[in-house]
Design an enzyme around this catalytic site. Structure first.
Site, PDB file in Angstrom:
ATOM      1  CD  GLU A  58      -2.956  -0.692  -0.180  1.00  0.00           C
ATOM      2  OE1 GLU A  58      -3.159   0.493  -0.528  1.00  0.00           O
ATOM      3  OE2 GLU A  58      -3.375  -1.664  -0.817  1.00  0.00           O
ATOM      4  CB  CYS A 219     -14.068   4.269 -13.510  1.00  0.00           C
ATOM      5  SG  CYS A 219     -15.050   5.784 -13.454  1.00  0.00           S
ATOM      6  CB  CYS A 226     -18.913   2.827 -19.164  1.00  0.00           C
ATOM      7  SG  CYS A 226     -18.540   4.582 -18.908  1.00  0.00           S
ATOM      8  CB  CYS A 233     -18.572  -0.002 -15.620  1.00  0.00           C
ATOM      9  SG  CYS A 233     -18.699   0.732 -13.973  1.00  0.00           S
TER      10      CYS A 233
END
Length: 392
Positions: A58, A219, A226, A233
DNA sequence: AAACCGGGGGT
DNA sequence: ACCCCAGGTTT
């Protein structure tokens, strides 16, 4: 049968979801299901609950894309496989393992964090996001990600990818860097979490990864998938941005820094068809061009009377002025600021025999011969207007 | 060249 | 508590 009371909403940063925004009840489930089929499952820090590896990934992923992180991650855990090993490692070794990733303060925080986990938490990472967030280099979103991946804790992340997904899906206008927008998004992030169920821990892993994957692969900023294929999506059916054709405008980009406005007063000393110009210094704006003399005049608030008096005073160095009048205003736009130019015309009744020999180079230019000298565009405009005899 | 980015640090 | 920055990459 007494119902379980609703989980307490953390009072800090608890932003209510605006009443006009609806969070579909199956939002989380859709992301979870999509991730299990279409998400990524084979990254080196996945399929483990080892908080050390999860935390390390992370931190690395905060600043670098997955493709660049993979090799660094592998090398890092090969040499320093545990938080104890990292805590005990010399800073030089840590920095060497990080070298090439950039953002080295985060490597230093990483090292400090490891030492703190060992000294304050018995070498075991906390699972409470609020506690994780007290550690160096771990903020609210990273804390939630670590808690979700390592312990299935139900806590929302909100990184750049998630902000983009939320801005589009919920149709949120306003730059996500803005305080109100960000806190609204944290509220949504809380509200959009998968409903607690028997598989909550697994769901949280898939959901958290799913949001990241969705933002990174579907996205995307430039061309959301999309547009070509709505089925790409899981959220497209009721995505506001897709419905309204706003994927290109959401999330709202950072507002262009308001260009500072400066102002100046230029004097057009006129003698017949001649106008007085002066040479600009080589450095700075309009370097080396012939321009109109500028006056150090108080411009806020601008007082035309006073400026005319000062223009007259200035012109007396060159002879005997007869009158001074505001000749007009003009805004010139630079990349980094707007310049408001106020021009004052001073007509000379007579010139003195000797002009001042100090100060910048000066010369007279005929309004009928403007091409003879290089002048800044706005000055050229002012001169052309004078040449035509008009005001502005 | 300008936006973007989570967290830290300064005010 | 809020604002802004550092230090990189991407568009």
């Amino acid at each position: 049968m007494p119902r379980k009371s609703a989980p307490a909403v953390s009072s800090v940063n608890a932003a209510a979801v605006p009443p006009d925004i609806h969070v579909p009840a199956d939002f989380g489930a859709r992301v979870v299901d999509w991730q299990r089929v279409h998400g990524r499952h084979d990254l080196p820090w996945q399929n483990t609950r080892d908080p050390y590896r999860i935390w390390l990934s992370e931190i690395m992923l905060q600043q670098t894309q997955v493709s660049a992180v993979i090799d660094y991650f592998q090398r890092f855990v090969a040499q320093l496989p545990t938080v104890q090993a990292l805590a005990a490692a010399p800073a030089d070794q840590v920095m060497a393992l990080w070298a090439g990733l950039g953002y080295y303060s985060r490597a230093r925080n990483l090292h400090r964090c490891a030492m703190q986990v060992v000294s304050d938490h018995g070498g075991r990472f906390p699972t409470d996001p609020a506690v994780l967030a007290t550690l160096p280099g771990i903020g609210r979103s990273t804390a939630a990600a670590i808690a979700a991946f390592s312990a299935g804790v139900r806590s929302p992340i909100l990184d750049g990818n998630v902000k983009r997904v939320f801005a589009r899906f919920f149709g949120i206008h306003g730059h996500p860097g803005e305080r109100v927008i960000e806190s609204r998004m944290w509220g949504l992030a809380e509200a959009a979490l998968p409903v607690p169920g028997p598989r909550q821990a697994d769901d949280m892993v898939a959901y958290t990864q799913g949001l990241m994957d969705l933002g990174a692969t579907v996205c995307s900023r430039g061309k959301p998938a999309c547009l070509a294929d709505a089925l790409a999506c899981p959220l497209s059916a009721d995505c506001v941005a897709r419905r309204d054709g706003l994927t290109a405008t959401l999330p709202t980009p950072k507002p262009r820094a308001a260009v500072p406005e400066r102002s100046t007063v230029m004097v057009m000393v006129r003698h017949g068809r001649d106008v007085l110009l002066q040479l600009r210094p080589d450095s700075g704006v309009w370097g080396g061009l012939w321009s109109l003399p500028e006056m150090p005049v108080a411009t806020v608030p601008f007082d035309p009377e006073l400026a005319e008096q000062e223009a007259l005073g200035y012109a007396r160095a060159f002879g005997e002025p007869s009158r001074a009048d505001m000749a007009g205003e003009l805004v010139h736009v630079f990349t980094h600021f707007r310049l408001l130019i106020r021009a004052i015309r001073v007509d000379m009744a007579a010139l003195s025999l000797r002009e001042p020999d100090s100060g910048p180079a000066r010369r007279w230019l005929s309004l009928d011969d403007l091409d003879a000298l290089g002048t800044p565009a706005p000055v050229r405009k002012l001169l052309e207007m004078q040449a035509r005899g008009g005001l502005f």
